[in-house]
Design an enzyme around this catalytic site. Structure first.
Site, PDB file in Angstrom:
ATOM      1  N   CYS A   1     -11.161   3.148   0.017  1.00 18.39           N
ATOM      2  CA  CYS A   1      -9.812   3.582   0.413  1.00 18.39           C
ATOM      3  C   CYS A   1      -9.452   2.780   1.655  1.00 18.39           C
ATOM      4  CB  CYS A   1      -9.810   5.075   0.728  1.00 18.39           C
ATOM      5  SG  CYS A   1      -8.232   5.642   1.397  1.00 18.39           S
ATOM      6  N   THR A   2      -8.200   2.345   1.695  1.00 25.47           N
ATOM      7  CA  THR A   2      -7.777   1.458   2.790  1.00 25.47           C
ATOM      8  C   THR A   2      -7.897   2.097   4.173  1.00 25.47           C
ATOM      9  OG1 THR A   2      -5.570   2.231   2.269  1.00 25.47           O
ATOM     10  CG2 THR A   2      -6.179   0.055   1.463  1.00 25.47           C
ATOM     11  N   HIS A   3      -7.835   3.411   4.248  1.00 22.64           N
ATOM     12  CA  HIS A   3      -7.908   4.071   5.557  1.00 22.64           C
ATOM     13  C   HIS A   3      -9.336   4.146   6.103  1.00 22.64           C
ATOM     14  CE1 HIS A   3      -3.929   5.399   4.418  1.00 22.64           C
ATOM     15  NE2 HIS A   3      -3.766   6.050   5.540  1.00 22.64           N
TER      16      HIS A   3
ATOM     17  N   GLU B   1      -4.543   9.101   9.768  1.00 22.47           N
ATOM     18  CA  GLU B   1      -3.113   9.063  10.085  1.00 22.47           C
ATOM     19  C   GLU B   1      -2.810   9.822  11.377  1.00 22.47           C
ATOM     20  OE1 GLU B   1      -0.209   8.662   7.252  1.00 22.47           O
ATOM     21  OE2 GLU B   1      -1.478   6.994   6.644  1.00 22.47           O
TER      22      GLU B   1
ATOM     23  N   CYS C   1      -4.286  -1.155  -1.978  1.00 24.94           N
ATOM     24  CA  CYS C   1      -4.398   0.300  -2.121  1.00 24.94           C
ATOM     25  C   CYS C   1      -5.402   0.523  -3.249  1.00 24.94           C
ATOM     26  CB  CYS C   1      -3.038   0.878  -2.482  1.00 24.94           C
ATOM     27  SG  CYS C   1      -3.072   2.632  -2.886  1.00 24.94           S
ATOM     28  N   ASN C   2      -6.439   1.259  -2.954  1.00 23.81           N
ATOM     29  CA  ASN C   2      -7.476   1.488  -3.971  1.00 23.81           C
ATOM     30  C   ASN C   2      -6.949   2.307  -5.130  1.00 23.81           C
ATOM     31  OD1 ASN C   2     -10.497   0.812  -2.804  1.00 23.81           O
ATOM     32  ND2 ASN C   2      -8.969   1.083  -1.218  1.00 23.81           N
TER      33      ASN C   2
ATOM     34  N   ASP D   1       0.870  -1.177   0.000  1.00 20.53           N
ATOM     35  CA  ASP D   1       0.000   0.000   0.000  1.00 20.53           C
ATOM     36  C   ASP D   1       0.905   1.225   0.000  1.00 20.53           C
ATOM     37  OD1 ASP D   1      -2.370   1.603   0.291  1.00 20.53           O
ATOM     38  OD2 ASP D   1      -1.928   1.832   2.406  1.00 20.53           O
ATOM     39  N   SER D   2       0.321   2.381  -0.231  1.00 23.96           N
ATOM     40  CA  SER D   2       1.108   3.609  -0.192  1.00 23.96           C
ATOM     41  C   SER D   2       1.580   3.921   1.234  1.00 23.96           C
ATOM     42  CB  SER D   2       0.261   4.762  -0.717  1.00 23.96           C
ATOM     43  OG  SER D   2      -0.958   4.813  -0.008  1.00 23.96           O
TER      44      SER D   2
ATOM     45  N   GLY E   1      -2.913   9.078  -3.693  1.00 22.00           N
ATOM     46  CA  GLY E   1      -4.250   9.549  -4.077  1.00 22.00           C
ATOM     47  C   GLY E   1      -4.293  10.858  -4.844  1.00 22.00           C
TER      48      GLY E   1
HETATM   49  N1  DGL Z   1      -3.937   3.775   0.308  1.00 24.52           N
HETATM   50  C1  DGL Z   1      -4.594   4.771  -0.472  1.00 24.52           C
HETATM   51  C2  DGL Z   1      -5.864   4.186  -1.081  1.00 24.52           C
HETATM   52  O1  DGL Z   1      -6.394   3.177  -0.644  1.00 24.52           O
HETATM   53  C3  DGL Z   1      -4.916   6.006   0.338  1.00 24.52           C
HETATM   54  C4  DGL Z   1      -3.722   6.829   0.745  1.00 24.52           C
HETATM   55  C5  DGL Z   1      -3.037   7.535  -0.422  1.00 24.52           C
HETATM   56  O2  DGL Z   1      -3.565   8.505  -0.971  1.00 24.52           O
HETATM   57  O3  DGL Z   1      -1.952   7.098  -0.770  1.00 24.52           O
HETATM   58  O4  DGL Z   1      -6.366   4.731  -2.035  1.00 24.52           O
END
Ligand code: DGL
Length: 257
Positions: free
Chosen positions: A179-181, A147, A69-70, A6-7, A39
């Protein structure tokens, strides 16, 4: 081993779900915190970063890669699938599968990063599958809120109200947390939209898809967990404990350039 990237820390929501349904499977996780957020980046950049992340994960002879990561799933999955000989799963299709099972009135909402929403990846996948109405909304402040650990209280509620106001009027019965968060904000989102809207966590959905693949390919292991990050390991460790509790066993700093 399964490779997951993931990012940043958000993909730990996916690791949590994978460990819950497949405790025996080993996971090597890479959080590309040095280059977060994805993102707000372009397709080309997200593809470039994703290829580097996968090159790192394949050093561990992983038998499958999960793009937790979406944004990377939206922009990079087709390019990555072309280049990889091992199964590669993204979060979009599993999330859509779950949403289509849930909706009764065929009106589905999608929230995600700017890039995920701009890519229209969820919308396209849903519309391919039938006559559905899709209402999308990017929620860029949700990631920094999570975060910072602000997952309830006035600030979180105000931000949710600000982004979800429009969706409230669309009579949706299902909302994809694209989104993963976002699963960490699900109580706030649920309170904002009311109990008639069923929330779909793409983390839960992809874990079920991983389970199917693992069973099909008879992937097994000793349940080893390894975590790597490309920047600020102390911060990652703090978040890791928030996302995974005791399961989190420390993180190593790496370069993926
Ligand atoms: N992990 C990213 C997602 O699921 C969100 C965080 C980012 O913008 O990198 O889209």
């Amino acid at each position: 081993m399964i490779g997951v990237f993931d990012s940043g820390v958000g993909g730990l929501t996916v690791v949590k779900e994978i460990k819950e349904c497949l405790p025996q499977v080993g996971v090597v996780y890479l959080g590309d915190t040095a280059r977060l957020p994805y993102g707000t980046k372009s397709r080309e950049t997200v593809i470039k970063y994703s290829l580097k992340n996968i090159a790192f994960l394949t050093r561990f002879q992983v038998q499958m890669v999960v793009i937790a990561c979406n944004t990377a799933s939206s922009y990079a999955l087709p390019a990555l699938k072309k280049q990889l000989s091992i199964p590669t799963l993204g979060v979009i299709k599993p999330g859509v599968d779950m949403a289509l099972k849930s909706t009764k009135n065929k009106r589905i909402g999608v929230i995600g990063t700017e890039a995920t929403i701009r890519s229209r990846s969820y919308e396209r996948e849903i519309k391919k599958r039938g006559d559905y109405e899709v209402f999308s909304q990017s929620c860029p402040l949700f990631v920094p809120l999570v975060e910072e650990g602000i997952i309830d209280g006035n600030i979180a509620h105000s931000v949710a109200q600000f982004y979800l106001e429009g969706l409230k009027k669309k009579n949706i019965d299902t909302l994809i947390l694209g989104c993963t968060h976002y699963p960490l904000l699900q109580d706030v989102i649920a309170e904002t939209l009311g109990e008639k809207v069923h929330l779909i966590s793409s983390a839960k959905a992809v874990a079920q898809a991983v389970k199917k693949e693992v069973e099909k390919r008879r992937i097994n292991g000793k349940g080893t967990l390894m975590f790597f990050t490309t920047d600020a390991p102390e911060r990652f460790a703090r978040m890791g404990r928030l996302f995974l509790g005791k399961t989190f066993n420390g993180v190593k700093l790496v370069e993926v350039e």
